[in-house]
Design a protein around this motif. Structure first.
Motif, PDB file in Angstrom:
ATOM      1  N   LEU A   1     -57.426  22.417  15.659  1.00  0.00           N
ATOM      2  CA  LEU A   1     -56.528  23.567  15.538  1.00  0.00           C
ATOM      3  C   LEU A   1     -57.299  24.806  15.076  1.00  0.00           C
ATOM      4  O   LEU A   1     -57.032  25.919  15.545  1.00  0.00           O
TER       5      LEU A   1
ATOM      6  N   SER B   1     -57.938  28.343  17.306  1.00  0.00           N
ATOM      7  CA  SER B   1     -57.574  29.686  16.844  1.00  0.00           C
ATOM      8  C   SER B   1     -58.765  30.645  16.837  1.00  0.00           C
ATOM      9  O   SER B   1     -58.593  31.859  16.899  1.00  0.00           O
TER      10      SER B   1
ATOM     11  N   ALA C   1     -51.646  16.638  16.651  1.00  0.00           N
ATOM     12  CA  ALA C   1     -52.299  17.905  16.982  1.00  0.00           C
ATOM     13  C   ALA C   1     -51.721  18.491  18.269  1.00  0.00           C
ATOM     14  O   ALA C   1     -51.493  19.701  18.363  1.00  0.00           O
TER      15      ALA C   1
ATOM     16  N   LYS D   1     -48.477  20.272  17.633  1.00  0.00           N
ATOM     17  CA  LYS D   1     -48.677  21.581  17.003  1.00  0.00           C
ATOM     18  C   LYS D   1     -49.196  22.603  18.016  1.00  0.00           C
ATOM     19  O   LYS D   1     -48.790  23.777  18.003  1.00  0.00           O
ATOM     20  N   ILE D   2     -50.095  22.161  18.889  1.00  0.00           N
ATOM     21  CA  ILE D   2     -50.641  23.067  19.906  1.00  0.00           C
ATOM     22  C   ILE D   2     -49.538  23.515  20.857  1.00  0.00           C
ATOM     23  O   ILE D   2     -49.454  24.694  21.211  1.00  0.00           O
TER      24      ILE D   2
END
Length: 236
Positions: free
Chosen positions: A42, A46, A67, A70-71
């Motif tokens: 993550l 970013s 993950a 969240k992505i």
């Protein structure tokens, strides 16, 4: 941007595997960024302009599936899951979390690079990277697909689809009323031979329904023709 010059994030807690995959991709001309768990993935996402993610499932701190969730809250870029698990239930779980594709370890290098190229091509042409093509709008009931902008609205409200989901929906809407088998959808969208792809297509169809239907269990638009395939209703 040409998909050949894309930057790919490779995520696995096994550093040797990350190094091997990164070297393979770099030999194909891609740029790579490396991470060794979900949290680092993550962070790298970013900090860098990433066009595709290859990610393992079982990792410390934050696993691959968490993950991916969240992505997907923020990005539609292609995600290919790499895992030693080969059971269909594990593949479906990965796809359900938002992955576009799934490759089991040990992987065939030629297959991996072919899947990467196919996913990037769909993303560059159909994902959240714009197109300069003349706008071509398809309207069916409350669905409105703008092929030029690569966007979909439902009753005037924008809906966020992944590149793969958008390609499937575009295929079905362009051929409203026509029933496509899972194999035919896979061949046309993934541009690969279809073998045992029913579950993969089914998961993507379910995701599309959840996004475009008021009641996914009683769909108005995207229908199953049992034993045959899927279609978008023509007359709504």
């Amino acid at each position: 941007m040409d998909y050949i010059t894309a930057t790919i994030l490779v995520v696995d807690d096994d550093r040797d595997i990350v190094a091997a995959i990164a070297k393979l991709l770099e030999l194909e001309g891609y740029k790579t960024v490396r991470a060794y768990d979900g949290i680092e993935a993550l962070e790298k996402l970013s900090e860098n302009d990433i066009q595709l993610i290859l990610i393992d499932v079982m990792m410390p701190r934050l696993d691959g599936l968490s993950a991916i969730m969240k992505i997907r809250d923020k990005r539609n870029i292609p995600i290919i899951v790499l895992s030693a698990k080969s059971e269909d239930t594990d593949k479906i779980l990965g796809l359900s979390m938002g992955a576009d594709d799934y490759i089991t370890k040990p992987y065939n290098p030629m297959e991996l690079t072919a899947r990467v190229k196919s996913s990037l091509r769909r993303y560059m042409q159909l994902g959240d990277i714009g197109s300069i093509n003349k706008t071509d709008v398809i309207k069916i009931g409350g669905l409105e697909l703008d092929k030029g902008a690569k966007s979909i609205t439902v009753d005037g409200e924008p809906v966020k689809l992944t590149a793969t989901e958008l390609k499937i929906l575009e295929l079905l809407m362009e051929n409203a009323g026509h029933v496509f088998s899972a194999e035919e959808i896979y061949r046309r969208v993934w541009n690969e031979d279809a073998y045992a792809v029913e579950n993969t297509v089914m998961v993507h169809i379910r995701h599309i329904r959840e996004k475009i239907e008021i009641d996914p269990k009683e769909p108005r638009y995207l229908k199953v023709v049992w034993g045959i395939g899927y279609k978008i209703e023509k007359n709504i």
